[in-house]
Structure formats: C-alpha cells, structure tokens
Write a protein that holds these residues in place. Structure first.
Motif, PDB file in Angstrom:
ATOM      1  N   VAL A  51       0.848  -1.199   0.000  1.00  0.00           N
ATOM      2  CA  VAL A  51       0.000   0.000   0.000  1.00  0.00           C
ATOM      3  C   VAL A  51       0.878   1.241   0.000  1.00  0.00           C
ATOM      4  O   VAL A  51       0.638   2.178  -0.764  1.00  0.00           O
ATOM      5  CB  VAL A  51      -0.962   0.007   1.212  1.00  0.00           C
ATOM      6  CG1 VAL A  51      -1.693   1.333   1.311  1.00  0.00           C
ATOM      7  CG2 VAL A  51      -1.952  -1.137   1.122  1.00  0.00           C
ATOM      8  N   ARG A  52       1.886   1.251   0.842  1.00  0.00           N
ATOM      9  CA  ARG A  52       2.797   2.396   0.915  1.00  0.00           C
ATOM     10  C   ARG A  52       3.475   2.623  -0.438  1.00  0.00           C
ATOM     11  O   ARG A  52       3.568   3.764  -0.911  1.00  0.00           O
ATOM     12  CB  ARG A  52       3.848   2.188   1.997  1.00  0.00           C
ATOM     13  CG  ARG A  52       4.778   3.397   2.157  1.00  0.00           C
ATOM     14  CD  ARG A  52       5.881   3.186   3.196  1.00  0.00           C
ATOM     15  NE  ARG A  52       5.349   2.907   4.508  1.00  0.00           N
ATOM     16  CZ  ARG A  52       5.536   1.769   5.176  1.00  0.00           C
ATOM     17  NH1 ARG A  52       6.224   0.784   4.646  1.00  0.00           N
ATOM     18  NH2 ARG A  52       5.030   1.602   6.377  1.00  0.00           N
ATOM     19  N   ALA A  53       3.932   1.546  -1.069  1.00  0.00           N
ATOM     20  CA  ALA A  53       4.594   1.675  -2.375  1.00  0.00           C
ATOM     21  C   ALA A  53       3.625   2.213  -3.425  1.00  0.00           C
ATOM     22  O   ALA A  53       3.978   3.097  -4.207  1.00  0.00           O
ATOM     23  CB  ALA A  53       5.156   0.318  -2.811  1.00  0.00           C
ATOM     24  N   SER A  54       2.413   1.697  -3.423  1.00  0.00           N
ATOM     25  CA  SER A  54       1.406   2.151  -4.382  1.00  0.00           C
ATOM     26  C   SER A  54       1.053   3.621  -4.157  1.00  0.00           C
ATOM     27  O   SER A  54       0.964   4.408  -5.107  1.00  0.00           O
ATOM     28  CB  SER A  54       0.156   1.278  -4.259  1.00  0.00           C
ATOM     29  OG  SER A  54      -0.862   1.755  -5.103  1.00  0.00           O
ATOM     30  N   LEU A  55       0.856   4.009  -2.900  1.00  0.00           N
ATOM     31  CA  LEU A  55       0.542   5.400  -2.585  1.00  0.00           C
ATOM     32  C   LEU A  55       1.713   6.320  -2.916  1.00  0.00           C
ATOM     33  O   LEU A  55       1.506   7.432  -3.418  1.00  0.00           O
ATOM     34  CB  LEU A  55       0.152   5.537  -1.111  1.00  0.00           C
ATOM     35  CG  LEU A  55      -1.227   5.000  -0.739  1.00  0.00           C
ATOM     36  CD1 LEU A  55      -1.369   4.903   0.773  1.00  0.00           C
ATOM     37  CD2 LEU A  55      -2.331   5.855  -1.329  1.00  0.00           C
ATOM     38  N   GLU A  64      -8.694  -1.544  -0.403  1.00  0.00           N
ATOM     39  CA  GLU A  64      -8.198  -1.927  -1.723  1.00  0.00           C
ATOM     40  C   GLU A  64      -8.765  -1.001  -2.798  1.00  0.00           C
ATOM     41  O   GLU A  64      -8.070  -0.608  -3.725  1.00  0.00           O
ATOM     42  CB  GLU A  64      -8.558  -3.375  -2.045  1.00  0.00           C
ATOM     43  CG  GLU A  64      -7.731  -4.381  -1.297  1.00  0.00           C
ATOM     44  CD  GLU A  64      -8.154  -5.813  -1.590  1.00  0.00           C
ATOM     45  OE1 GLU A  64      -8.711  -6.060  -2.678  1.00  0.00           O
ATOM     46  OE2 GLU A  64      -7.926  -6.668  -0.726  1.00  0.00           O
ATOM     47  N   VAL A  65     -10.033  -0.652  -2.655  1.00  0.00           N
ATOM     48  CA  VAL A  65     -10.704   0.212  -3.626  1.00  0.00           C
ATOM     49  C   VAL A  65     -10.343   1.673  -3.384  1.00  0.00           C
ATOM     50  O   VAL A  65     -10.157   2.443  -4.325  1.00  0.00           O
ATOM     51  CB  VAL A  65     -12.237   0.021  -3.553  1.00  0.00           C
ATOM     52  CG1 VAL A  65     -12.963   1.019  -4.422  1.00  0.00           C
ATOM     53  CG2 VAL A  65     -12.611  -1.395  -3.923  1.00  0.00           C
ATOM     54  N   LEU A  66     -10.245   2.058  -2.123  1.00  0.00           N
ATOM     55  CA  LEU A  66     -10.028   3.445  -1.732  1.00  0.00           C
ATOM     56  C   LEU A  66      -8.912   3.485  -0.687  1.00  0.00           C
ATOM     57  O   LEU A  66      -9.179   3.613   0.515  1.00  0.00           O
ATOM     58  CB  LEU A  66     -11.338   4.011  -1.169  1.00  0.00           C
ATOM     59  CG  LEU A  66     -11.473   5.496  -1.017  1.00  0.00           C
ATOM     60  CD1 LEU A  66     -11.448   6.195  -2.369  1.00  0.00           C
ATOM     61  CD2 LEU A  66     -12.791   5.818  -0.314  1.00  0.00           C
ATOM     62  N   PRO A  67      -7.653   3.363  -1.115  1.00  0.00           N
ATOM     63  CA  PRO A  67      -6.562   3.225  -0.153  1.00  0.00           C
ATOM     64  C   PRO A  67      -6.372   4.419   0.778  1.00  0.00           C
ATOM     65  O   PRO A  67      -5.728   4.300   1.808  1.00  0.00           O
ATOM     66  CB  PRO A  67      -5.320   3.008  -1.019  1.00  0.00           C
ATOM     67  CG  PRO A  67      -5.704   3.396  -2.385  1.00  0.00           C
ATOM     68  CD  PRO A  67      -7.191   3.316  -2.484  1.00  0.00           C
ATOM     69  N   HIS A  68      -6.953   5.545   0.461  1.00  0.00           N
ATOM     70  CA  HIS A  68      -6.831   6.715   1.332  1.00  0.00           C
ATOM     71  C   HIS A  68      -8.062   6.905   2.217  1.00  0.00           C
ATOM     72  O   HIS A  68      -8.227   7.946   2.854  1.00  0.00           O
ATOM     73  CB  HIS A  68      -6.573   7.982   0.514  1.00  0.00           C
ATOM     74  CG  HIS A  68      -7.571   8.196  -0.580  1.00  0.00           C
ATOM     75  ND1 HIS A  68      -8.850   8.637  -0.349  1.00  0.00           N
ATOM     76  CD2 HIS A  68      -7.468   7.992  -1.903  1.00  0.00           C
ATOM     77  CE1 HIS A  68      -9.490   8.711  -1.489  1.00  0.00           C
ATOM     78  NE2 HIS A  68      -8.682   8.325  -2.451  1.00  0.00           N
ATOM     79  N   ALA A  69      -8.923   5.876   2.297  1.00  0.00           N
ATOM     80  CA  ALA A  69     -10.144   5.966   3.112  1.00  0.00           C
ATOM     81  C   ALA A  69      -9.800   6.316   4.555  1.00  0.00           C
ATOM     82  O   ALA A  69      -8.920   5.714   5.163  1.00  0.00           O
ATOM     83  CB  ALA A  69     -10.915   4.656   3.063  1.00  0.00           C
ATOM     84  N   ARG A  70     -10.529   7.294   5.082  1.00  0.00           N
ATOM     85  CA  ARG A  70     -10.326   7.725   6.466  1.00  0.00           C
ATOM     86  C   ARG A  70     -11.408   7.200   7.392  1.00  0.00           C
ATOM     87  O   ARG A  70     -11.252   7.227   8.605  1.00  0.00           O
ATOM     88  CB  ARG A  70     -10.321   9.252   6.527  1.00  0.00           C
ATOM     89  CG  ARG A  70      -9.182   9.870   5.763  1.00  0.00           C
ATOM     90  CD  ARG A  70      -9.307  11.378   5.611  1.00  0.00           C
ATOM     91  NE  ARG A  70      -9.642  12.023   6.862  1.00  0.00           N
ATOM     92  CZ  ARG A  70     -10.238  13.208   6.939  1.00  0.00           C
ATOM     93  NH1 ARG A  70     -10.568  13.859   5.860  1.00  0.00           N
ATOM     94  NH2 ARG A  70     -10.501  13.739   8.110  1.00  0.00           N
ATOM     95  N   TYR A  71     -12.518   6.768   6.826  1.00  0.00           N
ATOM     96  CA  TYR A  71     -13.677   6.341   7.610  1.00  0.00           C
ATOM     97  C   TYR A  71     -14.182   4.980   7.138  1.00  0.00           C
ATOM     98  O   TYR A  71     -14.076   4.649   5.957  1.00  0.00           O
ATOM     99  CB  TYR A  71     -14.823   7.351   7.463  1.00  0.00           C
ATOM    100  CG  TYR A  71     -14.448   8.764   7.803  1.00  0.00           C
ATOM    101  CD1 TYR A  71     -14.285   9.159   9.131  1.00  0.00           C
ATOM    102  CD2 TYR A  71     -14.253   9.713   6.814  1.00  0.00           C
ATOM    103  CE1 TYR A  71     -13.938  10.467   9.452  1.00  0.00           C
ATOM    104  CE2 TYR A  71     -13.906  11.019   7.123  1.00  0.00           C
ATOM    105  CZ  TYR A  71     -13.747  11.391   8.441  1.00  0.00           C
ATOM    106  OH  TYR A  71     -13.405  12.674   8.749  1.00  0.00           O
ATOM    107  N   CYS A  72     -14.783   4.247   8.059  1.00  0.00           N
ATOM    108  CA  CYS A  72     -15.508   3.041   7.682  1.00  0.00           C
ATOM    109  C   CYS A  72     -16.766   3.506   6.932  1.00  0.00           C
ATOM    110  O   CYS A  72     -17.124   4.693   6.976  1.00  0.00           O
ATOM    111  CB  CYS A  72     -15.854   2.197   8.903  1.00  0.00           C
ATOM    112  SG  CYS A  72     -16.975   3.000  10.074  1.00  0.00           S
TER     113      CYS A  72
END
Length: 100
Positions: free
Chosen positions: A7-11, A83-91
């Motif tokens: 995730v870190r690499a992708s971001l 996976e769909v929204l890697p920057h999601a802050r909320y459930c």
C-alpha cells in the motif's frame, strides 16, 4: 490483512504521479483569455491538490500506525474498502454520517 508495504509503495507511486501532474498543470496555466479554459485548469489543479492531500494523509496514517482504522469510531476499515479506496479515512457507516 492489508499489506502495508505494498500500500505504501502504491501510494508513494501515486504521490509521485500526482506531484508531476500538479507541476505540469502549474507550468501550463498560462492565461489564454478563455474563461472556460481557466475554469478547467483551476478544476484540474484543485482535484490534483485534493488527491495529493488524501495520499499524504494515508501515508501519514501508515507511518503513525493508524492506517486502516476509522478516524471517527476507531473501528477497522475493511480491507476490501482499502483496496478500492486506499486513502479511506472512515468506515462505510461513518463515511455516510460524515457526508450525509
């Protein structure tokens, strides 16, 4: 379990792409005298800056160990959502409450 290294690499890759895009948009933002073009350029700049803010926030949460946890209820954000929204802050339930 989410693979934080991937995730870190992708971001980080997306951050580099968006940074280059922002630089490009900034360099070509010459005034053409066309209000529609100026509006389009402003929208592109705004969207790119917003994307960079989201990516930066996600990278910060990974670094401080809060990635994958809802900022509102502290519950786990499902891996499928990340996976769909890697920057999601909320459930999802809190996202619905946050944005009506």
């Amino acid at each position: 379990m989410t693979n934080f290294t991937a995730v870190r690499a992708s971001l980080s890759e997306e951050f580099a792409l968006q940074t280059a895009r922002l630089k490009e948009y900034t360099e070509i933002s010459a005034d053409t005298g066309d209000p529609a073009e100026a509006h389009h350029q402003a929208a592109l700049l705004s969207a790119t800056r917003h994307s960079l803010e989201q990516i930066t926030g996600a990278l910060r949460r990974i670094a401080d160990g809060t990635y994958g946890h809802c900022e509102r209820c502290a519950g786990a954000i499902p891996g499928e959502r990340l996976e769909v929204l890697p920057h999601a802050r909320y459930c999802v339930p809190c996202q619905r409450k946050h944005h009506g």
